[in-house]
Write an enzyme that holds these catalytic residues in place. Structure first.
Site, mmCIF file in Angstrom:
data_model
loop_
_atom_site.group_PDB
_atom_site.id
_atom_site.type_symbol
_atom_site.label_atom_id
_atom_site.label_comp_id
_atom_site.label_asym_id
_atom_site.label_seq_id
_atom_site.Cartn_x
_atom_site.Cartn_y
_atom_site.Cartn_z
ATOM 1 N N HIS A 158 0.863 -1.124 0.018
ATOM 2 C CA HIS A 158 -0.297 0.114 0.043
ATOM 3 C C HIS A 158 1.333 1.233 0.047
ATOM 4 O O HIS A 158 0.187 2.252 -0.165
ATOM 5 C CB HIS A 158 -0.912 -0.021 1.445
ATOM 6 C CG HIS A 158 -1.951 -1.057 1.189
ATOM 7 N ND1 HIS A 158 -3.305 -0.332 1.471
ATOM 8 C CD2 HIS A 158 -2.429 -2.332 0.027
ATOM 9 C CE1 HIS A 158 -4.522 -1.767 1.387
ATOM 10 N NE2 HIS A 158 -3.844 -2.783 0.663
ATOM 11 N N HIS A 188 -2.362 -12.556 -3.299
ATOM 12 C CA HIS A 188 -2.765 -13.091 -2.163
ATOM 13 C C HIS A 188 -2.427 -14.277 -1.870
ATOM 14 O O HIS A 188 -3.425 -15.611 -1.207
ATOM 15 C CB HIS A 188 -4.451 -13.255 -2.776
ATOM 16 C CG HIS A 188 -5.035 -11.430 -3.764
ATOM 17 N ND1 HIS A 188 -5.848 -11.138 -3.503
ATOM 18 C CD2 HIS A 188 -4.408 -10.295 -2.510
ATOM 19 C CE1 HIS A 188 -6.418 -10.626 -3.401
ATOM 20 N NE2 HIS A 188 -5.047 -9.158 -3.124
#
Length: 725
Positions: free
Chosen positions: A97, A268
């Site tokens: 992020h 993921h």
């Protein structure tokens, strides 16, 4: 208490000048806000003028640092326990992020400044609980001190996390320098609420929510998100539509379909989402929390709120059966099961397998005797149902080594995208391979006679405006945000730059045909010769005005080739406006002077530097297309302060004559003397810019103006000379 008793009254003004009414823009919203030019004033930097981080970080014990970060991964803290005893997923999300706010349109965002520490990014909904990751890293930052920036540590933590989980990364470079103040003037969207849907009155889309209509320069689909909405477009599950969002969002981060798929799959493969609780119990974000929270936010003081009961995104569960190991279980899980949409305990839309064996489920983050169902986001489902993404997923599943390589490269690109060219890389793990997105430039020659080249340029027949404008056009693409563009490489002669309207292709081609033989004959790079030509033009113009000056020059620029140039990516550097040459490609929904400030900040110039350059370039006659707007002089081609003298002279009046056009008229005769645009007149109308203009208009500051112009010019010509560091 008597009416005139002052006891108990607060002795200071409330709000520290942040309340409505205390700001100039609140009173006069059409005023030009120059704050973006002062975004990182040295007064906010506690390190002092003599501190050089890029020198300090070279003294770092890189191996010891990496071992400390690796040890941290499994040192679970009671106040914020690690999922499965491993902080890898949390640290990877933090790094992801920090880097993922980058957008290629203006190069802003990204990991290179440590901006995740400050508002608004530290308090975005999508960054929930990343304050915990940064606080876990504080002992390491404290230990290594000035040799390690927060920006480098935030990027390094995710890289080491992957390695600690068994993944071989592509490498890592240090060299990111911290900022010390929020980049509050960066445009993140016009919405007035977090996670506003596309029917919001300030939507970043058109009325049909066409992903391709996403407002420039934005990349994220919603205010407060890094990428796409994990629940689906506007929170409604629709994997095929999410696939469209992925292409646009990741494309605006300079990622193609394969990189997008690799990042989704690799990102993921480890960690989990957190939504096992009531989201209404989550407290204020860090920037809104009270002082006793000590900079932390998103705290749940109603229920337990940690471990298995954490609420962050609202989605709940892991993607794979082994969330702390790098393996290829993600694609097996995604492709070998049918999935149905369900609600998480926090009420978020997510996908879970219709049927799955218990032994294939991940264990609980705290109790390994308990199995939990895995989950997928809408973005994960896009990898399965979108035809093009599915082809890539099938290829990666059949060839796991391709996935490993693709993810390693895409991850490296993600966290290094705004660090700049390879010359800026620091540390033992910096890869040596040239990557096209690094905008490689070969080293140029310094073994030639600079004065002889200048003489040939001076005798070439090129006008001052030709020489100065071409050098400026070559250099003005530089962006301090991601260290792209600039004069080094002479990419102005290559596609797409040679065809940009801002570069006047016909004039550019004519000038290059004169300069190219000079470069070839002398052994100098064309990049050097273009810059030298600008210098020659300025020296001529200064001499004509009575100032004998030499513009500084350092040889060594190289010439990039087409093979070294990512033409698709470079299209984002096209100047759609350039106040310095009085160019506006078309009318936009913001005023030309606002575009001027945005480009000036990207180029790394200050307000006074901008003022000197624009005033000087006007009198040199460098306007795009040869227009006379703002050429407030009868001595065009001489480097005088006439622009400022005549702009501030009350003998004239200023009269609108059309859209972005004005006449400067003699008050006595009412005859038009000159014409101007808004970016010309703003230096007389804006109180701050006028204060700069008045300095240069003074009778005793003609020499100061020339010196300041030359200094600012030289700064721009060398802005991308990372080989000189």
């Amino acid at each position: 208490m008597s009416g005139n008793d002052s006891a108990g009254k607060c002795p200071v003004i409330h709000g520290a000048n942040t309340e409505v009414g205390n700001d100039v823009m609140e009173w006069w919203p059409n005023s030009l806000n120059l704050d973006i030019l002062h975004q990182h004033d040295r007064k906010t930097d506690p390190m002092g003028d003599d501190f050089n981080y890029r020198e300090e970080v070279r003294k770092l014990d890189f191996d010891a640092l990496k071992q400390d970060v690796k040890d941290l991964m499994t040192d679970s803290q009671e106040w914020w326990p690690a999922d499965w005893g491993h902080y890898g997923g949390l640290m990877i999300r933090m790094t992801w992020h920090a880097a993922g706010s980058y957008r290629v349109a203006d190069g802003r965002g990204g990991a290179a400044t440590g901006n995740q520490r400050f508002a608004p990014i530290n308090s975005w909904p999508d960054n929930g609980n990343l304050d915990k990751a940064r606080r876990l890293l504080w002992p390491i930052k404290k230990k290594y001190g000035n040799k390690l920036s927060w920006a480098d540590l935030l990027a390094l933590a995710g890289n080491v996390a992957y390695e600690s989980m068994g993944f071989k990364t592509f490498g890592f470079s240090f060299g990111r320098e911290d900022i010390w103040h929020p980049e509050k003037d960066t445009y993140w969207g016009s919405e007035k609420e977090w996670l506003a849907t596309s029917d919001n009155e300030n939507s970043r889309y058109d009325k049909n929510r066409d992903p391709e209509s996403l407002e420039d320069p934005l990349a994220a689909v919603m205010m407060g998100l890094i990428y796409v909405n994990p629940e689906g477009p506007d929170g409604t599950p629709n994997p095929l539509e999410t696939a469209k969002d992925l292409r646009v969002t990741f494309g605006r981060m300079a990622m193609d379909d394969e990189e997008t798929a690799a990042l989704t799959i690799g990102g993921h493969t480890v960690g989990k989402c957190h939504g096992n609780g009531n989201p209404d119990n989550v407290g204020e974000a860090p920037e809104g929390a009270d002082v006793e929270e000590q900079g932390l936010g998103f705290n749940n003081k109603v229920t337990r709120g940690i471990g298995r009961d954490t609420v962050t995104s609202g989605l709940e569960g892991a993607w794979t059966a082994n969330p702390t190991q790098w393996d290829h279980g993600y694609l097996e899980m995604l492709l070998d099961h049918e999935w149905q949409n369900v609600k998480s305990p926090a009420g978020a839309n997510q996908w879970e397998p219709v049927d799955i064996k218990e032994e294939d489920m991940p264990v609980d983050v705290e109790d390994p005797s308990i199995r939990r169902k895995p989950m997928m986001t809408d973005a994960d489902m896009a990898m399965k149902v979108d035809p093009e993404f599915r082809k890539i997923a099938d290829k990666f599943r059949a060839n796991p080594e391709l996935l490993d390589d693709a993810f390693a490269r895409a991850w490296f690109k993600l966290i290094h995208r705004d660090l700049g060219p390879k010359e800026r890389y620091i540390g033992p793990e910096a890869p040596t391979e040239d990557l096209i997105w690094q905008d490689p430039v070969p080293k140029g020659s310094t073994d030639y006679n600079v004065e002889a080249v200048k003489e040939k340029i001076a005798d070439s027949g090129l006008s001052i405006s030709d020489m100065v404008a071409t050098a400026w056009d070559s250099a003005r693409t530089f962006r301090q945000s991601d260290k792209r563009g600039g004069a080094n490489g002479a990419r102005i002669r290559l596609a797409p730059q040679k065809d940009w309207a801002a570069n006047e292709p016909e004039r550019l081609s004519r000038v290059l045909k004169v300069l190219e033989p000079i470069a070839a004959e002398s052994g100098a790079s064309l990049a050097d010769v273009i810059v030298l030509a600008g210098n020659v033009g300025i020296e001529k113009a200064a001499k004509a005005a009575g100032h004998d000056i030499v513009v500084p020059f350092t040889p060594g620029r190289g010439d990039a080739s087409e093979e070294m140039t990512d033409a698709d990516s470079f299209q984002w550097l096209e100047p759609l406006s350039d106040a310095y040459r009085n160019f506006l490609k078309k009318d936009y929904n913001v005023q030309p002077e606002e575009l001027m400030l945005d480009r000036t900040q990207l180029m790394g110039l200050t307000g006074p530097e901008m003022t000197a350059l624009i005033g000087g370039m006007r009198v040199l006659g460098t306007n795009h297309g040869g227009t006379k707007h703002g050429v407030f002089t009868d001595r065009e081609g001489q480097l005088t302060n006439d622009f400022f003298v005549n702009l501030t002279d009350m003998a004239y009046s200023w009269v609108p004559t059309g859209n972005n056009l004005y006449e400067i008229r003699d008050r006595k005769t009412d005859k038009a003397k000159w014409t101007a645009t808004r970016v010309d007149l703003v230096f007389g109308s804006n109180s701050i810019l006028r204060s700069y203009a008045e300095v240069y208009a003074q009778d005793d500051n003609q020499e100061k103006f020339v010196k300041d112009f030359v200094k600012a010019w030289n700064k721009m010509m060398n802005a991308d000379r990372f080989d000189l560091e």
